[in-house]
Design a protein around this motif. Structure first.
Motif, PDB file in Angstrom:
ATOM      1  N   GLU A  62      12.490   6.692  22.956  1.00 51.43           N
ATOM      2  CA  GLU A  62      12.093   7.483  21.788  1.00 51.43           C
ATOM      3  C   GLU A  62      12.567   6.813  20.498  1.00 51.43           C
ATOM      4  OE1 GLU A  62      12.825  11.939  19.917  1.00 51.43           O
ATOM      5  OE2 GLU A  62      13.603  11.445  21.896  1.00 51.43           O
ATOM      6  N   ASN A  63      13.789   6.328  20.488  1.00 53.41           N
ATOM      7  CA  ASN A  63      14.307   5.631  19.310  1.00 53.41           C
ATOM      8  C   ASN A  63      13.545   4.337  19.051  1.00 53.41           C
ATOM      9  OD1 ASN A  63      16.166   7.598  18.748  1.00 53.41           O
ATOM     10  ND2 ASN A  63      17.849   6.575  19.795  1.00 53.41           N
ATOM     11  N   ALA A  64      13.192   3.626  20.121  1.00 56.19           N
ATOM     12  CA  ALA A  64      12.436   2.382  19.955  1.00 56.19           C
ATOM     13  C   ALA A  64      11.048   2.663  19.383  1.00 56.19           C
ATOM     14  CB  ALA A  64      12.330   1.654  21.291  1.00 56.19           C
ATOM     15  N   ARG A  65      10.405   3.744  19.842  1.00 62.73           N
ATOM     16  CA  ARG A  65       9.091   4.102  19.300  1.00 62.73           C
ATOM     17  C   ARG A  65       9.168   4.445  17.821  1.00 62.73           C
ATOM     18  NH1 ARG A  65       8.555   8.056  22.974  1.00 62.73           N
ATOM     19  NH2 ARG A  65       8.367   7.064  24.974  1.00 62.73           N
ATOM     20  N   TYR A  66      10.205   5.191  17.455  1.00 62.99           N
ATOM     21  CA  TYR A  66      10.372   5.556  16.048  1.00 62.99           C
ATOM     22  C   TYR A  66      10.600   4.307  15.193  1.00 62.99           C
ATOM     23  CZ  TYR A  66      12.355   7.479  11.798  1.00 62.99           C
ATOM     24  OH  TYR A  66      12.599   7.778  10.488  1.00 62.99           O
ATOM     25  N   ALA A  67      11.451   3.419  15.663  1.00 62.68           N
ATOM     26  CA  ALA A  67      11.736   2.196  14.907  1.00 62.68           C
ATOM     27  C   ALA A  67      10.480   1.331  14.777  1.00 62.68           C
ATOM     28  CB  ALA A  67      12.862   1.415  15.577  1.00 62.68           C
ATOM     29  N   ALA A  68       9.705   1.218  15.852  1.00 65.25           N
ATOM     30  CA  ALA A  68       8.478   0.412  15.804  1.00 65.25           C
ATOM     31  C   ALA A  68       7.473   1.015  14.839  1.00 65.25           C
ATOM     32  CB  ALA A  68       7.880   0.298  17.203  1.00 65.25           C
ATOM     33  N   ALA A  69       7.336   2.330  14.843  1.00 67.76           N
ATOM     34  CA  ALA A  69       6.392   2.973  13.921  1.00 67.76           C
ATOM     35  C   ALA A  69       6.850   2.799  12.481  1.00 67.76           C
ATOM     36  CB  ALA A  69       6.261   4.462  14.260  1.00 67.76           C
ATOM     37  N   TYR A  70       8.141   2.931  12.237  1.00 69.78           N
ATOM     38  CA  TYR A  70       8.679   2.785  10.886  1.00 69.78           C
ATOM     39  C   TYR A  70       8.504   1.355  10.386  1.00 69.78           C
ATOM     40  CZ  TYR A  70      12.001   3.230   7.033  1.00 69.78           C
ATOM     41  OH  TYR A  70      12.586   3.245   5.801  1.00 69.78           O
ATOM     42  N   LEU A  71       8.816   0.388  11.223  1.00 69.94           N
ATOM     43  CA  LEU A  71       8.681  -1.012  10.825  1.00 69.94           C
ATOM     44  C   LEU A  71       7.221  -1.423  10.676  1.00 69.94           C
ATOM     45  CD1 LEU A  71      11.469  -2.727  12.933  1.00 69.94           C
ATOM     46  CD2 LEU A  71      11.413  -2.402  10.462  1.00 69.94           C
ATOM     47  N   SER A  72       6.365  -0.947  11.544  1.00 65.66           N
ATOM     48  CA  SER A  72       4.956  -1.355  11.448  1.00 65.66           C
ATOM     49  C   SER A  72       4.333  -0.859  10.141  1.00 65.66           C
ATOM     50  CB  SER A  72       4.164  -0.849  12.654  1.00 65.66           C
ATOM     51  OG  SER A  72       4.082   0.555  12.647  1.00 65.66           O
ATOM     52  N   ALA A  73       4.717   0.324   9.711  1.00 67.50           N
ATOM     53  CA  ALA A  73       4.198   0.824   8.432  1.00 67.50           C
ATOM     54  C   ALA A  73       4.689  -0.047   7.282  1.00 67.50           C
ATOM     55  CB  ALA A  73       4.623   2.276   8.221  1.00 67.50           C
ATOM     56  N   ASP A  74       5.942  -0.451   7.310  1.00 72.53           N
ATOM     57  CA  ASP A  74       6.468  -1.326   6.254  1.00 72.53           C
ATOM     58  C   ASP A  74       5.855  -2.716   6.317  1.00 72.53           C
ATOM     59  OD1 ASP A  74       8.021   0.600   5.132  1.00 72.53           O
ATOM     60  OD2 ASP A  74       9.928  -0.112   5.969  1.00 72.53           O
ATOM     61  N   ILE A  75       5.643  -3.226   7.495  1.00 80.34           N
ATOM     62  CA  ILE A  75       5.078  -4.570   7.632  1.00 80.34           C
ATOM     63  C   ILE A  75       3.624  -4.591   7.161  1.00 80.34           C
ATOM     64  CG2 ILE A  75       4.395  -6.308   9.351  1.00 80.34           C
ATOM     65  CD1 ILE A  75       6.973  -5.584  10.863  1.00 80.34           C
ATOM     66  N   ARG A  76       2.871  -3.532   7.415  1.00 80.67           N
ATOM     67  CA  ARG A  76       1.489  -3.464   6.944  1.00 80.67           C
ATOM     68  C   ARG A  76       1.416  -3.496   5.413  1.00 80.67           C
ATOM     69  NH1 ARG A  76       0.614   1.295   9.745  1.00 80.67           N
ATOM     70  NH2 ARG A  76       0.671   0.768  11.933  1.00 80.67           N
ATOM     71  N   GLU A  77       2.413  -2.931   4.787  1.00 81.01           N
ATOM     72  CA  GLU A  77       2.425  -2.860   3.327  1.00 81.01           C
ATOM     73  C   GLU A  77       3.083  -4.091   2.689  1.00 81.01           C
ATOM     74  OE1 GLU A  77       1.048  -0.504   1.364  1.00 81.01           O
ATOM     75  OE2 GLU A  77       0.265   0.464   3.187  1.00 81.01           O
ATOM     76  N   ALA A  78       3.525  -5.040   3.486  1.00 85.88           N
ATOM     77  CA  ALA A  78       4.203  -6.224   2.935  1.00 85.88           C
ATOM     78  C   ALA A  78       3.238  -7.020   2.052  1.00 85.88           C
ATOM     79  CB  ALA A  78       4.717  -7.108   4.053  1.00 85.88           C
ATOM     80  N   GLY A  79       3.685  -7.359   0.873  1.00 86.40           N
ATOM     81  CA  GLY A  79       2.877  -8.143  -0.050  1.00 86.40           C
ATOM     82  C   GLY A  79       1.857  -7.322  -0.814  1.00 86.40           C
ATOM     83  N   ASN A  80       1.744  -6.038  -0.544  1.00 87.14           N
ATOM     84  CA  ASN A  80       0.791  -5.193  -1.243  1.00 87.14           C
ATOM     85  C   ASN A  80       1.512  -4.519  -2.401  1.00 87.14           C
ATOM     86  OD1 ASN A  80      -1.349  -3.618  -1.999  1.00 87.14           O
ATOM     87  ND2 ASN A  80      -1.145  -2.165  -0.309  1.00 87.14           N
ATOM     88  N   PHE A  81       1.016  -4.754  -3.595  1.00 87.34           N
ATOM     89  CA  PHE A  81       1.633  -4.161  -4.783  1.00 87.34           C
ATOM     90  C   PHE A  81       0.763  -3.059  -5.364  1.00 87.34           C
ATOM     91  CE2 PHE A  81       3.389  -8.468  -4.591  1.00 87.34           C
ATOM     92  CZ  PHE A  81       4.713  -8.134  -4.438  1.00 87.34           C
ATOM     93  N   GLY A  82      -0.274  -2.720  -4.668  1.00 86.70           N
ATOM     94  CA  GLY A  82      -1.126  -1.648  -5.141  1.00 86.70           C
ATOM     95  C   GLY A  82      -2.063  -2.111  -6.251  1.00 86.70           C
ATOM     96  N   CYS A  83      -2.330  -1.230  -7.207  1.00 84.55           N
ATOM     97  CA  CYS A  83      -3.296  -1.494  -8.263  1.00 84.55           C
ATOM     98  C   CYS A  83      -2.624  -1.908  -9.569  1.00 84.55           C
ATOM     99  CB  CYS A  83      -4.168  -0.254  -8.515  1.00 84.55           C
ATOM    100  SG  CYS A  83      -5.162   0.184  -7.075  1.00 84.55           S
ATOM    101  N   SER A  84      -1.432  -2.444  -9.515  1.00 82.68           N
ATOM    102  CA  SER A  84      -0.768  -2.774 -10.769  1.00 82.68           C
ATOM    103  C   SER A  84      -1.319  -4.081 -11.334  1.00 82.68           C
ATOM    104  CB  SER A  84       0.742  -2.900 -10.553  1.00 82.68           C
ATOM    105  OG  SER A  84       1.053  -4.101  -9.918  1.00 82.68           O
TER     106      SER A  84
END
Length: 90
Positions: A62-84
């Motif tokens: 359960e902890n591993a699943r939570y960590a993987a979900a948390y990290l995958s969301a951050d990794i997907r957003e890596a390098g994305n600065f939005g509309c600035s």
């Protein structure tokens, strides 16, 4: 053998049976009961140990699943600065 003799013999046999168990018979029965009880207790303890192990594994998963979900969301957003339009972001 007359009917009287037969009744007397049968009465002696029934009195002998009515006395109950001998000490040796009781001890043998107790030893057998202890062996069965030891088997049941051993089975219970093994089952409890397996349950605790599976509970720990489930907690780790359960902890591993939570960590993987948390990290995958951050990794997907890596390098994305939005509309600035901020040039400092590049």
């Amino acid at each position: 053998m007359t009917l009287n003799d037969f009744k007397q013999k049968q009465g002696v046999d029934s009195q002998r049976r009515a006395r109950g168990f001998s000490l040796i018979e009781l001890m043998v029965a107790m030893v057998i009961a202890l062996i069965v009880l030891a088997g049941v207790l051993s089975s219970f303890l093994a089952s409890k140990q397996a349950y605790l192990y599976n509970q720990e594994v489930a907690f780790i998963q359960e902890n591993a699943r939570y960590a993987a979900a948390y990290l995958s969301a951050d990794i997907r957003e890596a390098g994305n600065f939005g509309c600035s339009n901020d040039s400092a972001a590049n």
